[in-house]
Scaffold this motif. Structure first.
Motif, PDB file in Angstrom:
ATOM      1  N   MET A 174       0.829  -1.202   0.000  1.00  0.00           N
ATOM      2  CA  MET A 174       0.000   0.000   0.000  1.00  0.00           C
ATOM      3  C   MET A 174       0.864   1.252   0.000  1.00  0.00           C
ATOM      4  SD  MET A 174      -3.345   0.551  -0.003  1.00  0.00           S
ATOM      5  CE  MET A 174      -2.971   1.683  -1.335  1.00  0.00           C
ATOM      6  N   ALA A 175       1.957   1.212   0.748  1.00  0.00           N
ATOM      7  CA  ALA A 175       2.863   2.361   0.786  1.00  0.00           C
ATOM      8  C   ALA A 175       3.458   2.616  -0.593  1.00  0.00           C
ATOM      9  CB  ALA A 175       3.977   2.120   1.803  1.00  0.00           C
ATOM     10  N   MET A 176       3.795   1.567  -1.318  1.00  0.00           N
ATOM     11  CA  MET A 176       4.379   1.704  -2.646  1.00  0.00           C
ATOM     12  C   MET A 176       3.360   2.270  -3.639  1.00  0.00           C
ATOM     13  SD  MET A 176       6.181  -1.326  -4.910  1.00  0.00           S
ATOM     14  CE  MET A 176       4.676  -2.330  -4.899  1.00  0.00           C
ATOM     15  N   VAL A 177       2.136   1.776  -3.583  1.00  0.00           N
ATOM     16  CA  VAL A 177       1.090   2.264  -4.482  1.00  0.00           C
ATOM     17  C   VAL A 177       0.781   3.725  -4.183  1.00  0.00           C
ATOM     18  CG1 VAL A 177      -1.318   1.974  -5.183  1.00  0.00           C
ATOM     19  CG2 VAL A 177       0.111  -0.035  -4.792  1.00  0.00           C
ATOM     20  N   ARG A 178       0.684   4.062  -2.898  1.00  0.00           N
ATOM     21  CA  ARG A 178       0.403   5.447  -2.513  1.00  0.00           C
ATOM     22  C   ARG A 178       1.521   6.386  -2.963  1.00  0.00           C
ATOM     23  NH1 ARG A 178       0.718   4.904   2.602  1.00  0.00           N
ATOM     24  NH2 ARG A 178      -1.368   4.033   2.885  1.00  0.00           N
ATOM     25  N   ALA A 179       2.756   5.975  -2.794  1.00  0.00           N
ATOM     26  CA  ALA A 179       3.885   6.815  -3.205  1.00  0.00           C
ATOM     27  C   ALA A 179       3.877   7.048  -4.707  1.00  0.00           C
ATOM     28  CB  ALA A 179       5.196   6.164  -2.775  1.00  0.00           C
ATOM     29  N   ALA A 180       3.560   6.006  -5.479  1.00  0.00           N
ATOM     30  CA  ALA A 180       3.507   6.159  -6.931  1.00  0.00           C
ATOM     31  C   ALA A 180       2.393   7.116  -7.344  1.00  0.00           C
ATOM     32  CB  ALA A 180       3.306   4.792  -7.591  1.00  0.00           C
ATOM     33  N   ALA A 181       1.239   7.043  -6.661  1.00  0.00           N
ATOM     34  CA  ALA A 181       0.129   7.947  -6.976  1.00  0.00           C
ATOM     35  C   ALA A 181       0.492   9.391  -6.668  1.00  0.00           C
ATOM     36  CB  ALA A 181      -1.119   7.530  -6.194  1.00  0.00           C
ATOM     37  N   GLU A 185       0.700  12.649  -9.178  1.00  0.00           N
ATOM     38  CA  GLU A 185       0.074  13.952  -8.943  1.00  0.00           C
ATOM     39  C   GLU A 185       1.098  15.079  -9.002  1.00  0.00           C
ATOM     40  OE1 GLU A 185      -3.628  12.432  -6.103  1.00  0.00           O
ATOM     41  OE2 GLU A 185      -1.807  13.255  -5.199  1.00  0.00           O
ATOM     42  N   ALA A 186       2.303  14.824  -8.492  1.00  0.00           N
ATOM     43  CA  ALA A 186       3.363  15.837  -8.563  1.00  0.00           C
ATOM     44  C   ALA A 186       3.744  16.112 -10.017  1.00  0.00           C
ATOM     45  CB  ALA A 186       4.580  15.365  -7.769  1.00  0.00           C
ATOM     46  N   GLU A 187       3.768  15.059 -10.828  1.00  0.00           N
ATOM     47  CA  GLU A 187       4.087  15.241 -12.247  1.00  0.00           C
ATOM     48  C   GLU A 187       2.991  16.031 -12.955  1.00  0.00           C
ATOM     49  OE1 GLU A 187       6.155  14.827 -15.932  1.00  0.00           O
ATOM     50  OE2 GLU A 187       6.727  14.762 -13.814  1.00  0.00           O
ATOM     51  N   LEU A 188       1.743  15.745 -12.629  1.00  0.00           N
ATOM     52  CA  LEU A 188       0.634  16.514 -13.210  1.00  0.00           C
ATOM     53  C   LEU A 188       0.719  17.984 -12.793  1.00  0.00           C
ATOM     54  CD1 LEU A 188      -2.285  13.981 -12.641  1.00  0.00           C
ATOM     55  CD2 LEU A 188      -1.351  14.677 -14.852  1.00  0.00           C
ATOM     56  N   ALA A 189       1.066  18.227 -11.536  1.00  0.00           N
ATOM     57  CA  ALA A 189       1.186  19.606 -11.042  1.00  0.00           C
ATOM     58  C   ALA A 189       2.288  20.358 -11.773  1.00  0.00           C
ATOM     59  CB  ALA A 189       1.453  19.602  -9.537  1.00  0.00           C
ATOM     60  N   ARG A 190       3.334  19.642 -12.127  1.00  0.00           N
ATOM     61  CA  ARG A 190       4.464  20.290 -12.813  1.00  0.00           C
ATOM     62  C   ARG A 190       4.050  20.844 -14.168  1.00  0.00           C
ATOM     63  NH1 ARG A 190       8.786  19.049 -16.065  1.00  0.00           N
ATOM     64  NH2 ARG A 190       8.028  16.949 -16.512  1.00  0.00           N
ATOM     65  N   HIS A 191       3.046  20.241 -14.768  1.00  0.00           N
ATOM     66  CA  HIS A 191       2.607  20.674 -16.092  1.00  0.00           C
ATOM     67  C   HIS A 191       1.525  21.747 -16.027  1.00  0.00           C
ATOM     68  CE1 HIS A 191       4.833  17.720 -18.497  1.00  0.00           C
ATOM     69  NE2 HIS A 191       4.620  16.884 -17.495  1.00  0.00           N
ATOM     70  N   LEU A 192       1.074  22.058 -14.809  1.00  0.00           N
ATOM     71  CA  LEU A 192       0.081  23.116 -14.691  1.00  0.00           C
ATOM     72  C   LEU A 192       0.733  24.463 -14.952  1.00  0.00           C
ATOM     73  CD1 LEU A 192      -1.894  22.073 -11.480  1.00  0.00           C
ATOM     74  CD2 LEU A 192      -2.650  21.909 -13.843  1.00  0.00           C
ATOM     75  N   THR A 193       0.124  25.277 -15.782  1.00  0.00           N
ATOM     76  CA  THR A 193       0.626  26.624 -16.047  1.00  0.00           C
ATOM     77  C   THR A 193      -0.489  27.616 -15.779  1.00  0.00           C
ATOM     78  OG1 THR A 193       0.025  26.406 -18.382  1.00  0.00           O
ATOM     79  CG2 THR A 193       2.285  25.875 -17.774  1.00  0.00           C
ATOM     80  N   PRO A 194      -0.206  28.703 -15.082  1.00  0.00           N
ATOM     81  CA  PRO A 194      -1.260  29.683 -14.803  1.00  0.00           C
ATOM     82  C   PRO A 194      -1.706  30.369 -16.090  1.00  0.00           C
ATOM     83  CG  PRO A 194       0.889  30.533 -14.143  1.00  0.00           C
ATOM     84  CD  PRO A 194       1.101  29.116 -14.536  1.00  0.00           C
ATOM     85  N   PRO A 195      -2.971  30.717 -16.206  1.00  0.00           N
ATOM     86  CA  PRO A 195      -3.441  31.423 -17.398  1.00  0.00           C
ATOM     87  C   PRO A 195      -2.845  32.811 -17.485  1.00  0.00           C
ATOM     88  CG  PRO A 195      -5.123  31.422 -15.691  1.00  0.00           C
ATOM     89  CD  PRO A 195      -4.014  30.551 -15.206  1.00  0.00           C
ATOM     90  N   PRO A 196      -2.810  33.401 -18.687  1.00  0.00           N
ATOM     91  CA  PRO A 196      -2.335  34.775 -18.815  1.00  0.00           C
ATOM     92  C   PRO A 196      -3.115  35.702 -17.906  1.00  0.00           C
ATOM     93  CG  PRO A 196      -2.659  33.762 -20.972  1.00  0.00           C
ATOM     94  CD  PRO A 196      -3.226  32.820 -19.958  1.00  0.00           C
ATOM     95  N   ALA A 197      -2.456  36.765 -17.468  1.00  0.00           N
ATOM     96  CA  ALA A 197      -3.068  37.668 -16.485  1.00  0.00           C
ATOM     97  C   ALA A 197      -4.417  38.193 -16.951  1.00  0.00           C
ATOM     98  CB  ALA A 197      -2.115  38.835 -16.197  1.00  0.00           C
ATOM     99  N   GLN A 198      -4.537  38.487 -18.274  1.00  0.00           N
ATOM    100  CA  GLN A 198      -5.789  39.062 -18.742  1.00  0.00           C
ATOM    101  C   GLN A 198      -6.932  38.053 -18.745  1.00  0.00           C
ATOM    102  OE1 GLN A 198      -3.047  38.701 -20.517  1.00  0.00           O
ATOM    103  NE2 GLN A 198      -3.426  37.870 -22.563  1.00  0.00           N
ATOM    104  N   ASP A 199      -6.591  36.736 -18.653  1.00  0.00           N
ATOM    105  CA  ASP A 199      -7.624  35.711 -18.657  1.00  0.00           C
ATOM    106  C   ASP A 199      -8.001  35.252 -17.257  1.00  0.00           C
ATOM    107  OD1 ASP A 199      -7.614  35.750 -21.401  1.00  0.00           O
ATOM    108  OD2 ASP A 199      -6.123  34.157 -21.590  1.00  0.00           O
ATOM    109  N   ARG A 200      -7.290  35.723 -16.241  1.00  0.00           N
ATOM    110  CA  ARG A 200      -7.564  35.260 -14.894  1.00  0.00           C
ATOM    111  C   ARG A 200      -8.835  35.907 -14.349  1.00  0.00           C
ATOM    112  NH1 ARG A 200      -1.482  36.147 -12.483  1.00  0.00           N
ATOM    113  NH2 ARG A 200      -0.445  34.582 -13.789  1.00  0.00           N
TER     114      ARG A 200
END
Length: 401
Positions: A174-181, A185-200
């Motif tokens: 369970m610890a291994m599965v949780r760590a992989a998940a 999520e950390a990898e998905l977060a790395r690809h998040l980019t904030p929208p341009p200021a005028q679109d926020r």
């Protein structure tokens, strides 16, 4: 071992899953899980899914280890459909015999109790071992699963699962599965980019959680992605809930009538509002009339909208309990009873045994005699849950005779 004997020895969360599985009509001797996506359509479903970005990573860090252990790794979407499976070739062939294949659906309402389905149902880590599986064909397997969420919105994206033999039944799995998940999520977060200021978006937004809570949780979004959360006192929870339900605002007298069972006094209400304004800020709580100045998103509002749209399953998933259940404020009682009555009436008319079962298993629905009777009418007489229903009706007859 019979079903009744199995449930008697099971962990509470697994026994509850057996009840849900039986209520949904899953057969103990059902051989395989149903196919939800045919192979020709699978590629498109994968490419469009957010988890496509992290499956290669998961296959590298977890899939190889799992294969070496003679097991398989699976990644399912939020509906329980297995989109990717990798692992030891021999285990993959054996898994095909129980329908554990790409495109099959392992929601517990379709495939019976299993780790991916239990993780979806509870939103938590789940491990299901051999005899804990509802279907007899799966009882030579053990599995461990954990949900994966979108790091930007907290929306459930799917479930990561490891399935194999008895060697998996150790805490390290369970610890291994949780760590992989969490790595995914950390990898998905790395690809998040904030929208341009005028679109926020600009301006404050209020996120209010009232269902099943005695004290409201309020989140204040500044419009630029920063959310601050505050847990309110019971009285402040009542005030905010009443103002949220009255977008045009309330006069002091109107708010007092909705808030106090007896005359609370204008000075008492003003003092509470001043303290609340100190917590929320003057930009959010206005007066003359009293009102919240920002758009409101609330868990109970979502349930109301889903009921209005006829999506009873979504409404039941979102209903975590009555609105501020310990509050006796007249306005809150009216809000609470109105939502509960609407949901309950929709359930009674639905003839959906699994949804009725979810209601009668809850703390607020366990003594609902009419719901137990309605559930009995739609559950097959040979279902394992039928005996449970009769027992609960007997209990209620004895208690309220």
């Amino acid at each position: 071992m019979t079903n009744d004997q199995g449930v008697a020895r099971m962990r509470a969360e697994v026994a509850a899953s057996w009840e849900r599985s039986a209520a949904a009509g899953v057969e103990v001797d059902q051989r395989a899980a149903p196919i939800a996506i045919d192979v020709p359509d699978l590629r498109g479903q994968r490419e469009a899914h957010p988890l496509a970005r992290v499956f290669p990573l998961l296959d590298d860090v977890l899939g190889r280890e799992v294969s070496d252990c003679g097991a398989v790794m699976a990644l399912a979407d939020a509906e329980g459909t297995l989109l990717w499976i990798s692992g030891h070739p021999d285990k993959l062939r054996k898994a095909e015999r129980i329908g554990f294949v790409e495109g099959s659906n392992w929601d517990e309402r379709l495939a019976g109790t299993n780790a991916p389905g239990l993780a979806l149902a509870t939103g938590r880590d789940a491990m299901v071992t051999r005899e804990e599986h509802f279907r007899s064909s799966v009882r030579s397997w053990s599995c461990a699963a954990t949900p994966i969420h979108d790091p930007g919105t907290s929306q459930l994206l799917g479930v990561l699962d490891v399935t194999g033999g008895d060697t998996l039944v150790v805490p390290q799995t369970m610890a291994m599965v949780r760590a992989a998940a969490r790595l995914a999520e950390a990898e998905l977060a790395r690809h998040l980019t904030p929208p341009p200021a005028q679109d926020r978006p600009t301006g404050l937004r209020v996120l209010l959680e009232l269902l099943g809570r005695n004290e409201a949780l309020i989140g204040i979004d500044d419009g630029h992605g920063a959310v601050s959360q505050v847990r309110l006192s019971r009285r402040h929870s009542e005030i905010v809930a009443l103002l949220a339900a009255s977008p045009r605002g309330l006069t002091g007298d109107e708010l007092s009538v909705l808030l106090y069972e007896e005359d609370g006094g204008a000075s008492t209400l003003r003092a509470e509002l001043n303290r609340l304004r100190g917590l929320l800020g003057t930009d959010l709580l206005a007066s003359r009339p009293y009102r919240l100045t920002a758009p409101i998103a609330g868990d109970w509002l979502a349930v109301e909208a889903q009921l209005a749209a006829g999506d009873l399953r979504a409404a039941m998933r979102g209903y975590d309990g009555p609105i501020l259940p310990r509050s006796s404020a007249p306005g809150i009682v009216q809000l609470r009873d109105s939502l509960a009555a609407s949901l309950r009436q929709s359930l009674l008319q639905s003839r959906a045994p699994d949804l009725m079962s979810a209601w009668t298993r809850s703390s607020w629905g366990r003594d609902d005699y009419d719901m137990w009777v309605a559930q009995r009418a739609v559950v097959p007489a040979n279902s394992p849950i039928h005996t449970l229903i009769e027992g609960q009706l007997h209990r209620l007859d004895a208690e309220f005779a």
